[in-house]
Design a protein around this motif. Structure first.
Motif, mmCIF file in Angstrom:
data_model
loop_
_atom_site.group_PDB
_atom_site.id
_atom_site.type_symbol
_atom_site.label_atom_id
_atom_site.label_comp_id
_atom_site.label_asym_id
_atom_site.label_seq_id
_atom_site.Cartn_x
_atom_site.Cartn_y
_atom_site.Cartn_z
ATOM 1 N N ARG A 14 0.822 -1.212 0.000
ATOM 2 C CA ARG A 14 0.000 0.000 0.000
ATOM 3 C C ARG A 14 0.856 1.261 0.000
ATOM 4 N N LEU A 15 2.060 1.169 0.567
ATOM 5 C CA LEU A 15 2.954 2.333 0.541
ATOM 6 C C LEU A 15 3.469 2.571 -0.879
ATOM 7 N N VAL A 63 5.188 4.882 -6.403
ATOM 8 C CA VAL A 63 6.616 4.677 -6.671
ATOM 9 C C VAL A 63 6.783 3.970 -8.012
ATOM 10 N N GLU A 64 7.737 4.444 -8.805
ATOM 11 C CA GLU A 64 7.994 3.829 -10.103
ATOM 12 C C GLU A 64 9.019 2.707 -9.993
ATOM 13 N N VAL A 65 8.833 1.693 -10.804
ATOM 14 C CA VAL A 65 9.774 0.569 -10.816
ATOM 15 C C VAL A 65 11.147 1.065 -11.276
ATOM 16 N N ASN A 83 -6.846 0.417 -2.154
ATOM 17 C CA ASN A 83 -7.343 -0.261 -3.348
ATOM 18 C C ASN A 83 -6.348 -0.246 -4.501
ATOM 19 N N GLY A 84 -5.280 0.532 -4.363
ATOM 20 C CA GLY A 84 -4.277 0.580 -5.431
ATOM 21 C C GLY A 84 -4.759 1.223 -6.718
ATOM 22 N N CYS A 85 -5.624 2.231 -6.615
ATOM 23 C CA CYS A 85 -6.155 2.894 -7.814
ATOM 24 C C CYS A 85 -5.295 4.102 -8.188
ATOM 25 N N VAL A 132 -1.993 4.177 6.966
ATOM 26 C CA VAL A 132 -2.493 3.271 5.926
ATOM 27 C C VAL A 132 -1.679 1.973 5.918
ATOM 28 N N GLY A 133 -0.375 2.099 5.970
ATOM 29 C CA GLY A 133 0.484 0.918 5.941
ATOM 30 C C GLY A 133 0.295 0.057 7.183
#
Lengths: 166, 166, 166, 166, 166, 166
Positions: A116-117, A123-125, F78-80, F108-109
């Motif tokens: 979730r963080l 954050v980009e790969v 939710n990762g949106c 959140v984490g």
């Protein structure tokens, strides 16, 4: 009670009963779990799900206990009560101690946090991670065999599982 | 770019840099991943998350490769791109082959399926499963030591990880 | 690129190629989607997942378009980009208009909202709802046949799908 | 009991009671479900959620039974007990048989599986799928009307629902 | 009962008991919640999770009630029964009224809805939103201090929490 | 591009344009975000979702910045991607600093972690927590008014939002 009528062993059609027998033999249990009795309300679903699950749980590159613990990790992440109880029971039977469960839960908890963080901050790969994983990374490319897979002895559990199926 | 400014190594305060050094040493990598440079935008978060993750990933009752694969299973279940790439890279480095990844994904897929079926049909936990798991079940109750934990030799990976930390 | 090397049609082993052919024929497409080329990195996974999916998508009590829209609803709820694109394409091909997509998304959105409200407030299931659904409720109990299933004519799509398989 | 005091019909303010009446009339039930009595602890929430749900569930390009089954698919994917019971009851009432439920669950299970595989392997969207879906794809572009939507006769259910509202 | 044996206060090792004491003092409660007694089945997990949670919940840029409500929003989104009850209790104790809970749930419901719509339609991030958030956007770049953070008086709750820890 | 054709301002029907105007005025922005232009492909969805969102985001018992941060917490869980960018932008505009974002993400984490632990171990709700929350607990029962809600001054932001709507 579930939302479809469970099919008891005695009332089951022969092909359903055959699956029930296979389930009990494979899992070394003497009852048909509610999950399977419920799926039997739609026999093609029972057949397909059992076949798929049985295939996935065969010992292979990973041993059965590791697979049950991964199943428990997935079920905890999804919050599925039935599945958590079921895979905890199976993993306990295969030797999961409180310490193993504790470390498993620690990993499940930690990475539900970091998941979730990473998303929450968008954050980009890293290019390094991308290169290391694209198409399997170095591990999958046709390179000279410098890769040393971790040695994993077939555990007793694995053999037991194989025996149960034979 | 993430939603907070990443802190580069050269601009980092000494206590942040110390964590960066620990991350690179522990993971045997020569760059600071974007994830950690982003958390450094709020240093207490960086410190806490790294400490927790590092603790959770120590080899113990489970080896490091198993833990990375569980982390990957969790990340796949949550659909976190960064985390999937990161744990795939780590597990590959520790020896995860295509077959191991394939079996892992098979388990992840299978139980994401059954999780939704158990919930979707509202299946109740069998009394047998409840008894087998309550309070740890037979495995956790103060019984004579008939329990045989699966033997798991410390892998070479584990030793390597320990060495990296020393 | 995915995290395992995709198997291209020309390099595929005969049994993998047979599955590729079946996929293209069933879906009436002239390319092998990346999803299946990736699963082919672990052939047993490819075989099992394709077989399961193909079975589930046969027209039966529900038609194929309804199934594709349910698949899209599930994928939207899970936030899976690949799957959303894939099932949107399939449903569009079967005739999903903007209005149908709009109503589908309205339902998906509405019940993702109410799901969290029911959980967030910890609402208990009404005894009436419990009675109406336990063991299938009135619909599933061996009662005189007062139940009138909704009439659903086999759509043209269903026939087309059947033809494609023949 | 939920985490806010439910508002019973007899104690409800007139505008809450009006919504309760509308709920019972629309759903053809003779009790106010706990869900709505709980939302009434914050009347603007009750009003807004009911209005939105009622709008979304009107028969239109999709019939009501299809919508209830999509709602059930979403609720199963989210693991919401209350919602699963509620939408199962509604769909049963509209004629969902065991076979329809079984096929629905098969689709829900299958795509929860493939969703995690697509994400877990980080599969990229094929250019063909992208083209077929961008901006609605061919289906949405101002082209000559070669598109044949699937014929779906207004079911009796739809009419019943409409009547209930009138 | 949970799937590991809970450690009661009287049987707890001194370092576990010290954590229990800290939990009760910090939360101003006179019992050890089941959650912590369960984590104590694996003491390092108990220690790490409590430390992390306690750090995260310190009043700082956000007050404690806001944090508890965010925790409740997260728990409702994940559908975790224990956590919903626990954070509702904590937030109520800190003064959350029915109206505050109602507005919180309205936000949780609304954005669970829009989250799925944005994903379901595959909406792309606007360049304006990207620019406004990359690297923290204008808010985070080393600009002259034109930024006026919202004034948030330390609430009484915050002081009470601080006192409890002292 | 999304999976339905976006409706640009200039091509929009008058009632859609009226909503676009309301969105830009309320949010103090000079462009129509892609999200709303996509929903406009099905105008009733646009109207309903905007109305619901606008109602939920009015300042009331909670201020607008708190609501935006809760929306961000939900979207991160939710990762949106779209939603995370959108609510981060809105919260930044209302004064969210790096420290506030860091503390929010910490919460959140942390609770995504504990949510999975509580479920993963199947922890039961303590009777004390149950009593404290059932029907709202002491806070909601018709008791003498000993309850002191946390004082929360209407922030400048709230006034600004109100002004924008007037």
């Amino acid at each position: 009670m579930p939302t479809a009528a469970m099919v008891e062993y005695d009332q089951a059609a022969p092909e359903v009963r055959a699956i029930y027998d296979d389930i009990m033999r494979t899992k070394s249990i003497d009852f048909v779990p509610n999950f399977w009795k419920t799926l039997a309300s739609h026999p093609p679903l029972l057949a397909r799900v059992w076949r798929g699950l049985d295939d996935s749980m065969q010992p292979g590159a990973l041993d059965v206990l590791t697979k049950e613990m991964v199943a428990l990790a997935v079920s905890a992440t999804n919050g599925c009560t039935y599945c958590i109880r079921s895979h905890t029971a199976a993993a306990r039977k295969l030797g999961m101690t409180d310490a193993m469960l504790g470390e498993l839960m620690a990993v499940v908890g930690t990475f539900n946090q970091t998941n979730r963080l990473a998303d929450g901050y968008q954050v980009e790969v890293d290019p390094q991670l991308m290169r290391a994983t694209e198409g399997g990374g170095a591990a999958a490319r046709p390179a000279p065999v410098e890769l040393k897979p971790v040695e994993r002895k077939p555990s007793k559990v694995k053999k037991k599982h194989r025996a149960a199926k034979a």
